[in-house]
Design a protein around this motif. Structure first.
Motif, PDB file in Angstrom:
ATOM      1  N   SER A 144     -21.956  23.783 -19.007  1.00 49.37           N
ATOM      2  CA  SER A 144     -22.649  25.061 -19.079  1.00 49.37           C
ATOM      3  C   SER A 144     -22.493  25.629 -20.492  1.00 49.37           C
ATOM      4  O   SER A 144     -22.027  24.936 -21.402  1.00 49.37           O
ATOM      5  CB  SER A 144     -22.119  26.025 -18.021  1.00 49.37           C
ATOM      6  OG  SER A 144     -20.736  26.262 -18.208  1.00 49.37           O
ATOM      7  N   ARG A 145     -22.819  26.878 -20.684  1.00 46.03           N
ATOM      8  CA  ARG A 145     -22.966  27.395 -22.047  1.00 46.03           C
ATOM      9  C   ARG A 145     -21.658  27.496 -22.835  1.00 46.03           C
ATOM     10  O   ARG A 145     -21.620  27.146 -24.015  1.00 46.03           O
ATOM     11  CB  ARG A 145     -23.643  28.766 -22.021  1.00 46.03           C
ATOM     12  CG  ARG A 145     -25.075  28.706 -21.508  1.00 46.03           C
ATOM     13  CD  ARG A 145     -25.793  30.039 -21.669  1.00 46.03           C
ATOM     14  NE  ARG A 145     -26.075  30.325 -23.057  1.00 46.03           N
ATOM     15  CZ  ARG A 145     -27.290  30.619 -23.525  1.00 46.03           C
ATOM     16  NH1 ARG A 145     -28.318  30.644 -22.714  1.00 46.03           N
ATOM     17  NH2 ARG A 145     -27.466  30.896 -24.795  1.00 46.03           N
ATOM     18  N   GLN A 179     -28.809  22.578 -18.721  1.00 41.74           N
ATOM     19  CA  GLN A 179     -27.928  23.709 -19.000  1.00 41.74           C
ATOM     20  C   GLN A 179     -27.764  23.856 -20.506  1.00 41.74           C
ATOM     21  O   GLN A 179     -27.273  22.953 -21.173  1.00 41.74           O
ATOM     22  CB  GLN A 179     -26.550  23.526 -18.346  1.00 41.74           C
ATOM     23  CG  GLN A 179     -26.586  23.527 -16.834  1.00 41.74           C
ATOM     24  CD  GLN A 179     -25.187  23.513 -16.230  1.00 41.74           C
ATOM     25  OE1 GLN A 179     -24.790  24.412 -15.521  1.00 41.74           O
ATOM     26  NE2 GLN A 179     -24.432  22.470 -16.512  1.00 41.74           N
TER      27      GLN A 179
END
Length: 604
Positions: A144-145, A179
């Protein structure tokens, strides 16, 4: 029958001839006539300080203009040459370097990423042996980020930043879900640095800015600040007033988003993509890569038509988002960094490019303006993009107030911290992020995070709020961010951690309390060396180089870390430490501090 066949062939040939006749290019410039009135209304309705626009057809600039102010307070106007930070619109530049290197035979996009960048290591072996450069380019690594890792704990040291990746837990399998992850574009820039033996900044300058005559563009916010035609960064405060904010220096994560440019320069960039990688007849970006990068590599979302039935699908190429805009194939990428937003777009089948750069943080204006211009260029029935966005903005401001009120209602009144405030002071760290120090001064807790000093205001129990600090006198300022930090207590009663909600709402990132190391010389450490009697058992303290070691019979040797005040933490045993009693410069006893109690051993 023969006559019928002959007639059919004749008609077919006639239709083919008509289809092959060169169609007249629409007068796109004429279609933009009078658009200023609508664009000025966007400026007012979206409460934007200023923005600039450029529209290109093939290799010609059809339109470029500035609206509003680059310096709102002093009413200095935006021009087509005004510099703005373009944020993540930089990603297509970084990825294109690798497209060039592939043609040069230096790499393949389907090579394993770790083979080209030894500093890059993922948490699990299947990631190290599976993630390719292409996977990083289209955001499908399973990570994810983790944006707060670089945003709150930024550094100019790219090796330091990339080392955090190996501690990042994936939340889905490789290539299973799209993502967004900025670290993967940092890695691409570093791969280019390693192969070319030049910095990412030099590669951008030499491979794109110079040949594309982007003479105004740069990769350093300090260069922008010194420019006489550079924009200041702005945001909307809680009352929707235009407010100036500080520049953010993104140099460490540069390959993910640190380019600063103007509408006229960016017009040359989009024109190059429209012209299959050529500028003034010379190939800058390989044509094969241009097609690859602007073709679907990963599904972002289902893209089923919603409110607008002629806006469909949502995919990602290599550094570009791909969409269908009202029957036209759209390639675009936005950009956001403190005080600035951007949208860089082109329609390859129509040979049209649009650039919108603004000095408003997280602005909707870039997409609104792009869509208004697109509707006019393609002679489509207009959609009220600006009016719809204004309605959403008003609703969002109302929702923010409701969220603030609901957050306030969650606060448990009349509670107190479980410890004296000074006990919360210390160093806290998480290897996927970094470290931050909490200090205690004048019975107030402060920390230094995201490049700014911050006040920790008690919220309830052991939870505190991050609050801004006045830069002039260090006095606390009230604001409405409701960014919370929750301190945790160990079994021994000491503060052992601090948790902050980072990338995922409801999921806290835990920062463990770290020993604050105090460097001592060999002479300083010698006073602790010796044998100590612990209830009939001899415990040895000895030196290994300049490290104080502890040997307990029947246990492995323990390395210690000096934390000051004659106290040492055990490096591999969290919650365990030893404290020496020193008299007249010599150690007389050592106390073992551990979760099940304290035990003192006298020196023999």
């Amino acid at each position: 029958m023969k006559q019928i066949v002959t007639l059919f062939l004749a008609v077919t040939c006639a239709l083919t001839a008509v289809s092959q006749t060169k169609q007249k290019t629409p007068d796109y410039a004429k279609r933009l006539s009078g658009v200023e009135k609508e664009l000025e209304k966007v400026l007012a309705d979206q409460k934007v300080a200023g923005y600039s626009v450029a529209v290109v057809y093939k290799d010609k600039v059809l339109y470029s203009k500035g609206f509003g102010y680059r310096d709102y307070e002093n009413k200095k106007p935006v021009t087509p040459n005004t510099l703005f930070a373009i944020g993540s619109s930089s990603k297509a530049f970084t990825a294109a370097i690798l497209g060039q290197l592939e043609k040069e035979g230096k790499l393949k996009l389907d090579d394993l990423a770790t083979t080209h960048l030894p500093q890059l290591s993922f948490k699990y072996d299947y990631m190290n042996t599976g993630i390719t450069i292409r996977d990083m380019m289209c955001h499908r690594t399973g990570l994810s980020r983790f944006d707060y890792s670089w945003y709150l704990f930024n550094t100019s040291n790219r090796d330091s930043l990339i080392q955090r990746v190996k501690y990042m837990e994936p939340n889905t399998k490789l290539r299973q879900k799209w993502q967004y992850n900025n670290f993967m574009f940092l890695a691409q820039g570093m791969i280019a640095e390693k192969i070319t033996e030049k910095s990412w900044e030099d590669n951008i300058q030499q491979r794109f800015f110079v040949p594309l005559k982007m003479t105004r563009s740069n990769t350093n916010i300090f260069t922008t600040q010194k420019d006489p035609d550079a924009s200041l960064p702005y945001t909307l405060d809680e009352k929707s007033a235009i407010t100036k904010i500080p520049y953010y220096n993104i140099n460490g994560m540069g390959p993910a988003g640190s380019i600063n440019s103007c509408a006229n320069d960016m017009a040359n960039w989009v024109s190059t993509w429209i012209m299959d990688g050529k500028f003034n007849g010379k190939e800058i970006i390989p044509a094969a890569y241009v097609r690859d990068a602007s073709s679907a590599q990963m599904v972002v979302s289902g893209g089923r038509p919603g409110e607008h039935p002629d806006i469909q699908f949502s995919n990602y190429g290599l550094g570009w988002f791909l969409k269908s805009y009202r029957g036209h194939y759209l390639v675009e990428h936005g950009g956001n960094i403190d005080g600035f937003s951007a949208n860089v777009a082109f329609y390859p089948s129509d040979s049209i490019g649009i650039v919108v750069l603004t000095n408003q943080n997280g602005s909707a204006a870039t997409d609104i303006v792009r869509n208004i211009l697109s509707d006019k260029l393609f002679a489509l029935d207009p959609i009220p993009w600006n009016a719809d966005a204004k309605k959403r903005m008003d609703e969002m401001m109302e929702m923010k107030q409701k969220v603030k009120n609901s957050t306030d209602s969650l606060q448990v009144k009349n509670t107190h911290p479980s410890h004296p405030l000074k006990d919360y002071a210390g160093l806290y760290g998480n290897p996927a992020f970094s470290e931050f120090m909490v200090t205690w001064k004048n019975d107030t807790l402060f920390t230094f995070i995201a490049g700014e000093k911050t006040w920790l205001k008690h919220y309830h129990y052991d939870v505190f709020e991050f609050k801004s600090v006045d830069k002039k006198d260090d006095s606390p300022e009230e604001d409405d961010n409701h960014f919370l930090i929750n301190f945790g207590t160990a079994n021994n009663g000491k503060i052992e951690s601090a948790s902050i909600e980072m990338d995922e709402p409801g999921q806290a990132t835990v920062f463990a309390r770290q020993p604050i190391k105090v460097n001592l010389s060999g002479d300083d450490l010698n006073k602790y060396v010796g044998d100590y009697d612990l209830e009939g058992m001899t415990v040895k303290i000895y030196l290994k180089g300049t490290t104080l070691m502890l040997l307990v019979p029947g246990q492995p040797d323990y390395e210690t870390v000096s934390v000051g005040n004659d106290t040492f933490d055990l490096a591999i045993a969290k919650g365990y430490s030893i404290k020496f009693t020193v008299e007249n410069g010599n150690s007389k006893a050592v106390t073992f501090i551990q979760p099940n109690g304290n035990f003192t051993a006298k020196r023999k």
